[in-house]
Design a protein around this motif. Structure first.
Motif, mmCIF file in Angstrom:
data_model
loop_
_atom_site.group_PDB
_atom_site.id
_atom_site.type_symbol
_atom_site.label_atom_id
_atom_site.label_comp_id
_atom_site.label_asym_id
_atom_site.label_seq_id
_atom_site.Cartn_x
_atom_site.Cartn_y
_atom_site.Cartn_z
ATOM 1 N N ARG A 142 0.872 -1.181 0.000
ATOM 2 C CA ARG A 142 0.000 0.000 0.000
ATOM 3 C C ARG A 142 0.902 1.221 0.000
ATOM 4 N NH1 ARG A 142 -3.671 1.223 4.955
ATOM 5 N NH2 ARG A 142 -2.044 2.715 5.439
ATOM 6 N N GLY A 143 0.712 2.098 -0.962
ATOM 7 C CA GLY A 143 1.571 3.260 -1.133
ATOM 8 C C GLY A 143 1.455 4.276 -0.013
ATOM 9 N N LEU A 144 2.295 5.275 -0.092
ATOM 10 C CA LEU A 144 2.309 6.335 0.911
ATOM 11 C C LEU A 144 0.943 6.983 1.057
ATOM 12 C CD1 LEU A 144 5.647 8.194 0.141
ATOM 13 C CD2 LEU A 144 5.006 7.179 2.336
ATOM 14 N N GLU A 145 0.509 7.109 2.298
ATOM 15 C CA GLU A 145 -0.738 7.803 2.608
ATOM 16 C C GLU A 145 -0.465 8.720 3.794
ATOM 17 O OE1 GLU A 145 -4.449 5.634 2.836
ATOM 18 O OE2 GLU A 145 -3.482 3.921 1.872
ATOM 19 N N ASN A 146 -0.941 9.947 3.682
ATOM 20 C CA ASN A 146 -0.783 10.903 4.769
ATOM 21 C C ASN A 146 -2.039 10.872 5.623
ATOM 22 O OD1 ASN A 146 0.785 12.784 6.110
ATOM 23 N ND2 ASN A 146 -0.187 14.505 5.083
ATOM 24 N N LYS A 147 -1.922 10.278 6.798
ATOM 25 C CA LYS A 147 -3.039 10.158 7.733
ATOM 26 C C LYS A 147 -2.842 11.173 8.858
ATOM 27 C CE LYS A 147 -4.669 6.268 5.907
ATOM 28 N NZ LYS A 147 -5.995 6.036 5.464
ATOM 29 N N TRP A 167 -2.382 10.575 11.887
ATOM 30 C CA TRP A 167 -1.436 10.040 12.862
ATOM 31 C C TRP A 167 -0.050 9.773 12.272
ATOM 32 C CZ3 TRP A 167 -5.911 7.660 11.274
ATOM 33 C CH2 TRP A 167 -5.755 6.616 10.366
ATOM 34 N N ALA A 168 0.061 9.629 10.943
ATOM 35 C CA ALA A 168 1.365 9.284 10.352
ATOM 36 C C ALA A 168 1.324 9.378 8.834
ATOM 37 C CB ALA A 168 1.770 7.865 10.739
ATOM 38 N N LEU A 169 2.490 9.616 8.243
ATOM 39 C CA LEU A 169 2.719 9.377 6.820
ATOM 40 C C LEU A 169 3.167 7.928 6.764
ATOM 41 C CD1 LEU A 169 3.084 10.330 3.872
ATOM 42 C CD2 LEU A 169 5.452 10.916 4.493
ATOM 43 N N GLU A 170 2.405 7.049 6.101
ATOM 44 C CA GLU A 170 2.644 5.613 6.232
ATOM 45 C C GLU A 170 2.480 4.881 4.918
ATOM 46 O OE1 GLU A 170 -0.513 4.908 9.133
ATOM 47 O OE2 GLU A 170 -1.730 4.070 7.528
ATOM 48 N N PHE A 171 3.041 3.657 4.909
ATOM 49 C CA PHE A 171 2.863 2.731 3.797
ATOM 50 C C PHE A 171 3.061 1.320 4.316
ATOM 51 C CE2 PHE A 171 7.391 3.443 3.846
ATOM 52 C CZ PHE A 171 7.976 2.260 3.417
ATOM 53 N N HIS A 172 2.695 0.329 3.497
ATOM 54 C CA HIS A 172 2.840 -1.092 3.846
ATOM 55 C C HIS A 172 3.750 -1.771 2.832
ATOM 56 C CE1 HIS A 172 -1.526 -1.076 5.629
ATOM 57 N NE2 HIS A 172 -0.707 -0.288 6.296
ATOM 58 N N VAL A 173 4.585 -2.658 3.334
ATOM 59 C CA VAL A 173 5.419 -3.498 2.478
ATOM 60 C C VAL A 173 5.398 -4.902 3.074
ATOM 61 C CG1 VAL A 173 7.570 -2.938 3.680
ATOM 62 C CG2 VAL A 173 7.664 -3.676 1.309
ATOM 63 N N GLU A 174 5.433 -5.928 2.228
ATOM 64 C CA GLU A 174 5.464 -7.310 2.704
ATOM 65 C C GLU A 174 6.879 -7.849 2.644
ATOM 66 O OE1 GLU A 174 2.756 -10.165 1.032
ATOM 67 O OE2 GLU A 174 1.127 -8.698 1.018
ATOM 68 N N GLY A 184 5.855 4.032 9.197
ATOM 69 C CA GLY A 184 5.337 5.389 9.242
ATOM 70 C C GLY A 184 6.204 6.354 10.009
ATOM 71 N N SER A 185 6.019 7.631 9.693
ATOM 72 C CA SER A 185 6.688 8.715 10.404
ATOM 73 C C SER A 185 5.643 9.800 10.700
ATOM 74 C CB SER A 185 7.840 9.277 9.559
ATOM 75 O OG SER A 185 7.393 9.736 8.295
ATOM 76 N N ASP A 186 6.087 10.893 11.276
ATOM 77 C CA ASP A 186 5.165 11.974 11.574
ATOM 78 C C ASP A 186 4.400 12.368 10.316
ATOM 79 O OD1 ASP A 186 5.924 12.127 14.241
ATOM 80 O OD2 ASP A 186 7.406 13.693 13.883
ATOM 81 N N PRO A 187 3.128 12.799 10.467
ATOM 82 C CA PRO A 187 2.353 13.205 9.296
ATOM 83 C C PRO A 187 3.084 14.301 8.517
ATOM 84 C CG PRO A 187 0.973 13.167 11.260
ATOM 85 C CD PRO A 187 2.394 12.957 11.715
ATOM 86 N N ASP A 188 2.896 14.276 7.204
ATOM 87 C CA ASP A 188 3.497 15.241 6.303
ATOM 88 C C ASP A 188 2.557 16.439 6.182
ATOM 89 O OD1 ASP A 188 5.090 16.420 4.392
ATOM 90 O OD2 ASP A 188 4.877 14.807 2.925
ATOM 91 N N ASP A 189 3.114 17.636 6.077
ATOM 92 C CA ASP A 189 2.296 18.821 5.891
ATOM 93 C C ASP A 189 1.630 18.849 4.515
ATOM 94 O OD1 ASP A 189 2.795 19.807 8.437
ATOM 95 O OD2 ASP A 189 4.546 20.935 7.785
ATOM 96 N N GLY A 190 2.295 18.207 3.530
ATOM 97 C CA GLY A 190 1.760 18.152 2.173
ATOM 98 C C GLY A 190 1.057 16.835 1.922
ATOM 99 N N ALA A 191 0.417 16.695 0.800
ATOM 100 C CA ALA A 191 -0.268 15.433 0.455
ATOM 101 C C ALA A 191 0.756 14.390 0.059
ATOM 102 C CB ALA A 191 -1.237 15.670 -0.692
#
Length: 121
Positions: free
Chosen positions: A89-94, A96-103, A113-120
């Protein structure tokens, strides 16, 4: 609570089919270090104070999810893509976090994930 009851660490144990294949993913792609005592059945990989046990001995359950908090999720995402690792699952800015999934090679999901990004994202 007394200091003798202090938790020193908590680490997931992931069941894997092939230690060498898992080490190629965690060490070569993600920059973890393998434990000197590890063998072909059980080992521990560590990076920046965090760690994961890898076991072919029936420990863990299939398709475990592990949260990995990082300083810069976008940089890790881009590094993995450049290494040819498929992103689940690609980068998503939520909120609670800027996050993605990798298997990993055994289907375990690293939710990075890291701190939420100010941008999209």
């Amino acid at each position: 609570m007394s200091s003798s009851m202090r938790i020193e660490n908590i680490c997931p144990v992931l069941g894997v089919a092939d230690i060498a294949r898992s080490l190629a993913f965690y060490v070569d792609c993600l920059g973890f270090e393998d434990a000197a005592w590890g063998d072909g059945q059980f080992t521990y990989v560590t990076r920046d104070g965090g760690g994961i046990y890898l076991s072919t001995l029936g420990h863990g359950h299939p398709e475990m999810w592990v949260w990995v908090g990082v300083e810069d999720a976008r940089a890790i995402h881009d590094h993995l893509v450049s290494c040819g690792i498929a992103i689940r699952r690609g980068l998503e800015n939520k909120p609670w976090a800027l996050e993605f999934h990798v298997e990993d090679p055994d289907g375990h999901v690293l939710w990075i994930g890291s701190d939420p990004d100010d941008g999209a994202a």
